[in-house]
Scaffold this motif. Structure first.
Motif, PDB file in Angstrom:
ATOM      1  N   ARG A 549      -8.301   7.575  -9.419  1.00 18.68           N
ATOM      2  CA  ARG A 549      -7.596   7.986  -8.444  1.00 18.68           C
ATOM      3  C   ARG A 549      -7.280   7.478  -7.260  1.00 18.68           C
ATOM      4  O   ARG A 549      -7.084   7.826  -6.360  1.00 18.68           O
ATOM      5  CB  ARG A 549      -7.279  10.115  -8.397  1.00 18.68           C
ATOM      6  N   LEU A 550      -8.226   6.568  -7.187  1.00 17.63           N
ATOM      7  CA  LEU A 550      -8.185   5.518  -6.301  1.00 17.63           C
ATOM      8  C   LEU A 550      -7.510   4.029  -6.518  1.00 17.63           C
ATOM      9  O   LEU A 550      -8.999   3.184  -6.728  1.00 17.63           O
ATOM     10  CB  LEU A 550      -9.428   5.900  -5.273  1.00 17.63           C
ATOM     11  N   ASN A 551      -6.485   3.722  -6.427  1.00 12.83           N
ATOM     12  CA  ASN A 551      -6.640   2.238  -6.812  1.00 12.83           C
ATOM     13  C   ASN A 551      -6.855   1.624  -5.405  1.00 12.83           C
ATOM     14  O   ASN A 551      -5.648   1.347  -4.674  1.00 12.83           O
ATOM     15  CB  ASN A 551      -4.689   1.947  -7.477  1.00 12.83           C
ATOM     16  N   VAL A 552      -7.472   0.416  -6.140  1.00 14.86           N
ATOM     17  CA  VAL A 552      -7.599  -0.727  -4.819  1.00 14.86           C
ATOM     18  C   VAL A 552      -6.922  -1.957  -5.624  1.00 14.86           C
ATOM     19  O   VAL A 552      -7.293  -2.383  -5.892  1.00 14.86           O
ATOM     20  CB  VAL A 552      -9.156  -0.688  -4.321  1.00 14.86           C
ATOM     21  N   ILE A 553      -5.858  -2.617  -4.519  1.00 12.07           N
ATOM     22  CA  ILE A 553      -5.463  -4.109  -4.856  1.00 12.07           C
ATOM     23  C   ILE A 553      -6.202  -5.023  -3.254  1.00 12.07           C
ATOM     24  O   ILE A 553      -5.603  -4.346  -2.617  1.00 12.07           O
ATOM     25  CB  ILE A 553      -4.085  -4.190  -4.130  1.00 12.07           C
ATOM     26  N   ASN A 554      -6.611  -5.876  -3.919  1.00 12.92           N
ATOM     27  CA  ASN A 554      -7.211  -7.387  -2.292  1.00 12.92           C
ATOM     28  C   ASN A 554      -7.047  -7.801  -2.421  1.00 12.92           C
ATOM     29  O   ASN A 554      -5.712  -8.752  -3.672  1.00 12.92           O
ATOM     30  CB  ASN A 554      -8.575  -7.202  -3.287  1.00 12.92           C
ATOM     31  N   LEU A 555      -6.376  -8.231  -1.259  1.00 10.10           N
ATOM     32  CA  LEU A 555      -5.548  -9.200  -0.658  1.00 10.10           C
ATOM     33  C   LEU A 555      -7.136  -9.947   0.083  1.00 10.10           C
ATOM     34  O   LEU A 555      -7.442  -9.217   0.413  1.00 10.10           O
ATOM     35  CB  LEU A 555      -3.737  -8.707   0.519  1.00 10.10           C
ATOM     36  N   PRO A 556      -6.010 -11.472   0.286  1.00  8.05           N
ATOM     37  CA  PRO A 556      -6.943 -12.421   0.498  1.00  8.05           C
ATOM     38  C   PRO A 556      -7.142 -12.236   1.883  1.00  8.05           C
ATOM     39  O   PRO A 556      -6.045 -11.705   2.386  1.00  8.05           O
ATOM     40  CB  PRO A 556      -5.915 -13.713   0.097  1.00  8.05           C
ATOM     41  N   GLU A 557      -8.032 -12.891   3.249  1.00  6.57           N
ATOM     42  CA  GLU A 557      -9.129 -12.579   3.739  1.00  6.57           C
ATOM     43  C   GLU A 557      -7.115 -13.525   4.426  1.00  6.57           C
ATOM     44  O   GLU A 557      -7.050 -14.666   4.157  1.00  6.57           O
ATOM     45  CB  GLU A 557      -9.756 -13.613   4.370  1.00  6.57           C
ATOM     46  N   PHE A 558      -7.142 -13.487   6.339  1.00  3.74           N
ATOM     47  CA  PHE A 558      -6.128 -13.828   6.751  1.00  3.74           C
ATOM     48  C   PHE A 558      -6.557 -13.157   8.550  1.00  3.74           C
ATOM     49  O   PHE A 558      -6.808 -12.701   8.287  1.00  3.74           O
ATOM     50  CB  PHE A 558      -4.525 -13.853   6.601  1.00  3.74           C
ATOM     51  N   PRO A 559      -6.056 -14.544   8.855  1.00  2.00           N
ATOM     52  CA  PRO A 559      -6.395 -13.280  10.924  1.00  2.00           C
ATOM     53  C   PRO A 559      -5.413 -12.636  10.808  1.00  2.00           C
ATOM     54  O   PRO A 559      -4.264 -12.285  10.513  1.00  2.00           O
ATOM     55  CB  PRO A 559      -5.291 -14.954  11.004  1.00  2.00           C
ATOM     56  N   SER A 560      -5.597 -11.007  11.436  1.00  2.00           N
ATOM     57  CA  SER A 560      -5.639 -10.423  11.830  1.00  2.00           C
ATOM     58  C   SER A 560      -3.475  -9.844  12.286  1.00  2.00           C
ATOM     59  O   SER A 560      -3.708  -9.436  11.690  1.00  2.00           O
ATOM     60  CB  SER A 560      -5.736  -9.637  12.487  1.00  2.00           C
TER      61      SER A 560
END
Length: 599
Positions: A549-560
């Motif tokens: 019940r906790l689905n995580v989608i990871n995005l690439p790293e980038f400047p904030s």
């Protein structure tokens, strides 16, 4: 909103296919009925209408073998009167006058009653028919057509773009603009009128945009222009624009929907927008700015809210953001040397133009438009403009135009910040590659979208700059999937919204790995403890991991600083695939229009 196409050609030419093609190109504006009126050789007015798609009108025209050298056509987005054939345009009066209209006539009821008292009858519930009958009343009173139209528009309160035909003058169309966009198209042996140049891109060689109060008389070989007081104006003194529109804009390019195509066009659209520049006088004005006021609507308003964080955090100048439809109706305190920024994809949004008109009476340092259409009313009426280079956007739900606005606002921030300018410009160069990488997450996001297909409501949570992006994600889901969605600053969850959370409530969380992540993680746990299904979009370096019940989608790293742009992309893909799973018309959501040209 409503779409207008009108054409008059030499007598041996059939303009009906041009009218129908024009309506097809205007379908993206949103509509609930369509119609066409032509003057035939009988002579007489032939009117065909449908409450179905333009394709149904095309079939109707072909079945009746309708041909003519002059005609007007329309797609209606209902304002006065329900969607039905009786209320569909064109409207007629005494089988002599036929008219199409975009806009709202605010005093139509009073005018209608005056005409009823004079013995005139009405066949529809619309404000538009009142205009047609008013013109007929003036003609019956002895005026010629131009005089009758001038007398009528002088009575109208509200906004209107009109195209009018008179059965007794089968070679002339008269068009009028006040508050709603209208453009003349010059062609070979024919001339045209439309709400949007896109409708005429296949036939017009040049475009001339009408100003408020203009009345133009269109014939196959002649165009005459008059001001609202009836004085003749030289059309050659107006800006005449060559047709440089992209003929591929209405091609889906192998995609199932325009929205899907436009999501994937973002790397190129943003690369083009990054190259936008300010003129020297504009830069001089920006250097004097001590505060910023942003006015916008809908998706553009969300872009403005992001800009508030950038401008105050980076440029260290106070920034206020206001919804255009509210701005006009209250008084304002304006700080000295305040720059007014108006954001609109089309540049024809009625509330934006009304806000600009009010702002012109105030003591602003100057006005700057951020817009995707160079020839729009907004660009023509502001002091300066920063154009987004997103290209034509057909899907009603804004995608590439929104992210292009964010890029433009970051360019504005760089100019206002000055000492951080080059660093921001260098960071912006990463955007096309970043967006391309995020788009590779589509299969994963499409799979997750299945979890939303039967949902009744969804929550979107974010903190800081992610709050406006959560709002944008919620809006996209509402627009095209018809699922109720709300966005909340995650810290506000305990102040009411938490009562909605249960096992049937999907909760989308935007969680970049920044200084607010620890606080946001606590909010995630609050939802999890109450059985909510969580969908967390976060940085690859984040400590948040998938579990039941906790689905995580990871995005690439980038400047904030790029987080608002980056996190917008998965929100677009999510809403798109939810709508596809629900088998909905993604590009033409019900009740909505691409360009909101009425207040």
């Amino acid at each position: 909103m409503c779409g207008i196409v009108a054409a008059v050609a030499a007598k041996d030419n059939n303009i009906v296919p041009v009218l129908l093609e024009g309506l097809t190109r205007l379908e993206y504006r949103g509509y609930d009925s369509a119609g066409i009126a032509v003057l035939t050789t009988a002579p007489g007015i032939k009117v065909l209408k449908t409450t179905k798609r333009v394709a149904a009108l095309v079939d109707l025209v072909q079945q009746q073998d309708t041909q003519a050298h002059i005609g007007i056509a329309h797609t209606r987005w209902a304002t006065h009167g329900k969607p039905c054939e009786a209320n569909a345009h064109p409207h007629t009066a005494k089988n002599r006058i036929s008219i199409v209209h975009n806009g709202i006539i605010e005093n139509y009821a009073a005018l209608q009653q005056q005409l009823i008292n004079q013995g005139y009858k009405f066949a529809s519930e619309t404000d538009t028919e009142v205009i047609a009958v008013s013109i007929m009343f003036a003609l019956d009173s002895g005026k010629n057509l131009q005089q009758a139209i001038q007398a009528t528009v002088m009575q109208l309160q509200g906004a209107y773009a009109l195209a009018i035909m008179d059965n007794t003058d089968p070679d002339t169309i008269i068009a009028v603009r006040y508050g709603s966009p209208l453009v003349i198209g010059r062609g070979k042996n024919a001339n045209y009128i439309a709400s949007d140049a896109l409708a005429l891109q296949q036939v017009a060689e040049e475009f001339i945009y009408l100003n408020d109060g203009d009345i133009t008389i269109i014939q196959a070989q002649r165009i005459q222009l008059f001001t609202s007081d009836g004085m003749s104006a030289d059309i050659n003194h107006r800006d005449i624009l060559k047709n440089t529109l992209n003929y591929n804009a209405v091609d889906k390019g192998g995609y199932q929907h325009y929205m899907h195509k436009e999501i994937f066009e973002q790397p190129g659209a943003l690369a083009n927008t990054i190259n936008g520049t300010f003129t020297v006088p504009a830069i001089s004005m920006l250097q004097q700015a001590q505060a910023v006021k942003i006015i916008a609507c809908g998706t553009s308003y969300h872009a403005g809210l992001v800009a508030k964080y950038w401008i105050e955090d980076i440029a260290r100048k106070p920034c206020d953001v206001e919804i255009a439809s509210e701005y006009k109706y209250r008084e304002h305190i304006i700080m000295p040397n305040t720059l007014l920024v108006l954001i609109s994809q089309s540049g024809e949004t009625a509330d934006i133009l009304a806000a600009l008109n009010k702002a012109e009476t105030k003591q602003y340092l100057g006005t700057l438009a951020i817009c995707n259409v160079a020839a729009s009313s907004l660009v023509r009426q502001t002091n300066y403009a920063l154009l987004t280079a997103a290209g034509t956007e057909i899907g009603v739900a804004a995608t590439k135009t929104f992210t292009a606005q964010l890029v433009a606002l970051l360019l504005l921030t760089a100019q206002l910040a000055d000492n951080n300018k080059q660093k921001i410009y260098d960071t912006l160069q990463q955007i096309p590659q970043l967006i391309s990488a995020i788009l590779q997450l589509e299969p994963e996001i499409a799979k997750l979208a299945l979890c939303f297909s039967n949902s009744v409501s969804t929550l979107f949570l974010g903190r800081g700059m992610m709050c406006p992006i959560a709002m944008e994600g919620a809006l996209k889901l509402k627009e095209i999937s018809y699922i109720h969605a709300e966005a909340y600053p995650a810290g506000e969850l305990k102040h009411g919204a938490l009562a909605l959370v249960d096992k049937n409530m999907p909760v989308v969380v935007l969680a970049p790995n920044d200084k607010l992540l620890a606080k946001l993680y606590s909010n995630i746990q609050e939802v999890k403890a109450r059985g909510g299904e969580l969908f967390v979009f976060t940085s690859a370096s984040s400590s948040i991991k998938s579990e039941p019940r906790l689905n995580v989608i990871n995005l690439p790293e980038f400047p904030s600083i790029l987080a608002p742009i980056a996190y917008t992309i998965p929100m677009q893909l999510l809403s798109y695939h939810v709508a596809v799973h629900r088998n909905l018309d993604v590009d033409k959501p019900r009740n909505l229009a691409k360009s909101v040209t009425v207040e």
